[in-house]
Enzyme design. Structure first.
Site, PDB file in Angstrom:
ATOM      1  N   PRO A 196      14.460   6.678 -34.916  1.00 37.27           N
ATOM      2  CA  PRO A 196      13.819   5.630 -35.728  1.00 37.27           C
ATOM      3  C   PRO A 196      14.573   4.306 -35.769  1.00 37.27           C
ATOM      4  O   PRO A 196      14.117   3.387 -36.440  1.00 37.27           O
ATOM      5  CB  PRO A 196      13.771   6.266 -37.119  1.00 37.27           C
ATOM      6  N   LYS A 199      20.731   3.494 -34.918  1.00 37.74           N
ATOM      7  CA  LYS A 199      21.781   2.932 -34.066  1.00 37.74           C
ATOM      8  C   LYS A 199      21.335   1.629 -33.406  1.00 37.74           C
ATOM      9  O   LYS A 199      22.123   0.701 -33.288  1.00 37.74           O
ATOM     10  CB  LYS A 199      22.238   3.955 -33.025  1.00 37.74           C
ATOM     11  N   ASP A 245       9.617   7.409 -20.866  1.00 39.26           N
ATOM     12  CA  ASP A 245      10.510   8.556 -20.737  1.00 39.26           C
ATOM     13  C   ASP A 245      11.802   8.056 -20.091  1.00 39.26           C
ATOM     14  O   ASP A 245      11.822   7.746 -18.902  1.00 39.26           O
ATOM     15  CB  ASP A 245       9.821   9.617 -19.862  1.00 39.26           C
ATOM     16  N   ASP A 265      21.600   9.267 -27.333  1.00 43.59           N
ATOM     17  CA  ASP A 265      21.630  10.017 -28.595  1.00 43.59           C
ATOM     18  C   ASP A 265      20.441  10.976 -28.540  1.00 43.59           C
ATOM     19  O   ASP A 265      19.451  10.797 -29.239  1.00 43.59           O
ATOM     20  CB  ASP A 265      21.493   8.997 -29.745  1.00 43.59           C
ATOM     21  N   CYS A 315      24.163  15.248 -33.028  1.00 45.29           N
ATOM     22  CA  CYS A 315      24.463  15.766 -34.360  1.00 45.29           C
ATOM     23  C   CYS A 315      24.511  17.300 -34.277  1.00 45.29           C
ATOM     24  O   CYS A 315      23.887  17.990 -35.069  1.00 45.29           O
ATOM     25  CB  CYS A 315      23.453  15.282 -35.376  1.00 45.29           C
TER      26      CYS A 315
HETATM   27  N1  SAH Z   1      19.256   7.098 -32.054  1.00 42.44           N
HETATM   28  C1  SAH Z   1      18.292   7.352 -33.105  1.00 42.44           C
HETATM   29  C2  SAH Z   1      17.988   8.850 -33.268  1.00 42.44           C
HETATM   30  C3  SAH Z   1      17.509   9.484 -31.977  1.00 42.44           C
HETATM   31  S1  SAH Z   1      16.845  11.106 -32.181  1.00 42.44           S
HETATM   32  C4  SAH Z   1      18.856   6.773 -34.405  1.00 42.44           C
HETATM   33  O1  SAH Z   1      20.067   6.548 -34.510  1.00 42.44           O
HETATM   34  O2  SAH Z   1      18.067   6.491 -35.318  1.00 42.44           O
HETATM   35  C5  SAH Z   1      16.406  11.437 -30.549  1.00 42.44           C
HETATM   36  C6  SAH Z   1      15.229  10.619 -30.043  1.00 42.44           C
HETATM   37  O3  SAH Z   1      15.093  10.880 -28.636  1.00 42.44           O
HETATM   38  C7  SAH Z   1      13.896  10.973 -30.679  1.00 42.44           C
HETATM   39  O4  SAH Z   1      13.336   9.853 -31.323  1.00 42.44           O
HETATM   40  C8  SAH Z   1      13.032  11.396 -29.497  1.00 42.44           C
HETATM   41  O5  SAH Z   1      11.692  10.985 -29.579  1.00 42.44           O
HETATM   42  C9  SAH Z   1      13.718  10.697 -28.344  1.00 42.44           C
HETATM   43  N2  SAH Z   1      13.415  11.268 -27.026  1.00 42.44           N
HETATM   44  C10 SAH Z   1      13.241  12.569 -26.699  1.00 42.44           C
HETATM   45  N3  SAH Z   1      12.946  12.698 -25.386  1.00 42.44           N
HETATM   46  C11 SAH Z   1      12.919  11.438 -24.870  1.00 42.44           C
HETATM   47  C12 SAH Z   1      12.670  10.913 -23.572  1.00 42.44           C
HETATM   48  N4  SAH Z   1      12.400  11.721 -22.561  1.00 42.44           N
HETATM   49  N5  SAH Z   1      12.740   9.572 -23.398  1.00 42.44           N
HETATM   50  C13 SAH Z   1      13.013   8.749 -24.438  1.00 42.44           C
HETATM   51  N6  SAH Z   1      13.273   9.193 -25.696  1.00 42.44           N
HETATM   52  C14 SAH Z   1      13.219  10.517 -25.905  1.00 42.44           C
END
Ligand code: SAH
Length: 377
Positions: A196, A199, A245, A265, A315
């Site tokens: 969301p 970071k 992606d 992340d 995490c």
């Molecule tokens: N960095 C964010 C939290 C990330 S949680 C923060 O600090 O707020 C991990 C995220 O990776 C999720 O939102 C998920 O939708 C995304 N994600 C999962 N697979 C993905 C992909 N193939 N390409 C891009 N994002 C992806």
């Protein structure tokens, strides 16, 4: 899956499992230092009746003390089942909203109901503010207020300081991750898993909105959430937010050898998130996640500049998702591992088959479990 945790924790496994059942005593917030100072944020919160304190090590972090544990007293036979995420917020004293409910009972307005997890663990005593018939066909809205929960933390989301975007609830290791990335003005920074936006918004903040940021998440709705966070914080500056992606970023965008810094992340097994209310991850999940995470590292190698830096964070505390993925990044992809001159505060330095990483361990400090490693190309 416990076997995987015991590889990382050995004889400390029992202590770890006990710690992660409870939330940390401190609930952290990041101060939006592009819009206010830490002192101002603390005094605004204090005017709203919330006593937050400066973190001793991290300059833009403040925390609130969590009270508890208390016994849940409810005096009712009625139970309502909530999803796991809602269970955690109820456990900390939040009110119950419509989207969190999984299984209903019929109730009147003003009735007491025990909220339980899918595994029937009680998390809070709720007094309903509407009747079952009023709420069942709605998508949103308050179902009831939290009368009694094992822990109590003030409701930050209801403060003006929060609504005005001056603070952002974020775990301390997550705040420290962006400090490890050390974003600078002028740099091209790619956040491969942005939503969301905790970071991403911190990257904007620390670079005084002068870094060029490409922030990616996998769907339109995730990117919408990301943009909403950035707008709310007033940090939607110099950012290109794209739904894609990111495992194929090198093929889809012309970024070969272009990024100064990258943040990965990725989705992970979340075993460091406290409190854990149910262990529903299997070893198969951990293996699948670890393989999924490797694909981001592979794509990142193509787009990182020689001499550029990558910060990998999760995490969770399994070796497959952390140390072993870093071993893969170095031995199969060609990254170098970086030992930081200023290692992240509160983290244990881990050495594993020539790899250095930084693990936040609930056993060493009362924080969520978390992992950070820094790679270069
Ligand atoms: N960095 C964010 C939290 C990330 S949680 C923060 O600090 O707020 C991990 C995220 O990776 C999720 O939102 C998920 O939708 C995304 N994600 C999962 N697979 C993905 C992909 N193939 N390409 C891009 N994002 C992806």
């Amino acid at each position: 899956m416990l076997v995987e945790l015991s590889r990382a924790y050995g004889s400390l496994l029992g202590e770890l499992l006990e710690k992660i059942k409870h939330p940390p005593r401190r609930l952290y917030l990041r101060v939006n230092t592009l819009r206010t100072t830490r002192d101002q944020a603390l005094s605004m919160l204090s005017e709203e009746g919330i006593h937050a304190h400066e973190d001793e090590e991290v300059e833009d972090a403040v925390f609130i003390e969590v009270k508890g544990p208390f016994n849940i007293e409810c005096d009712t036979d009625k139970k309502i089942v909530v999803d796991d995420k809602t269970a955690i917020s109820l456990l900390m004293g939040a009110n119950l909203y419509r989207p969190g409910v999984r299984k209903w009972v019929v109730f009147r307005e003003g009735e007491r109901i025990l909220a339980v997890t899918r595994n029937n663990i009680p998390v809070a005593c709720i007094e309903t503010t509407v009747s079952y018939y009023e709420v069942i066909n709605r998508e949103k809205g308050l179902v009831g207020i939290n009368l009694c929960s094992p822990y109590k933390a003030p409701s930050i989301a209801e403060t003006k300081t929060y609504k005005r975007g001056l603070i952002y609830p974020q775990s301390l290791p997550s705040i420290i991750t962006t400090h490890a990335l050390d974003p600078r003005p002028g740099e091209l920074i790619v956040d491969m898993n942005a939503s969301p936006g905790g970071k991403t918004s911190h990257v904007v903040q620390l670079s005084s909105a002068k870094a060029r940021v490409i922030a990616i998440d996998r769907s339109e709705s995730k990117v919408k959430t990301l943009k909403a966070t950035l707008d709310w914080l007033g940090l939607n500056l110099n950012i290109l937010a794209l739904p894609m992606d990111s495992r194929y970023i090198h093929a889809d965008l012309s970024l070969q050898n272009k990024a100064d810094k990258i943040l990965i992340d990725p989705p992970c097994s979340n075993l460091g998130v406290r409190p854990i209310i149910a262990f529903n991850r299997t070893m198969r999940d951990v293996i699948d996640l670890s393989n999924y995470q490797k694909q981001f590292l592979k794509a990142a190698y193509h787009i990182l500049k020689p001499g550029g830096l990558l910060v990998y964070s999760t995490c969770t505390i399994t070796m497959l998702e952390n140390e072993e993925n870093m071993f893969y990044a170095v031995n199969e992809l060609g990254f170098n591992v970086v030992e930081l001159d200023n290692p992240p505060p509160y983290a244990d330095k881990i050495s594993y088959r020539g790899i250095t990483g930084y693990r936040f361990s609930p056993v060493s400090h009362d924080l969520p479990g978390y992992f950070i490693a820094v790679l270069s190309k």
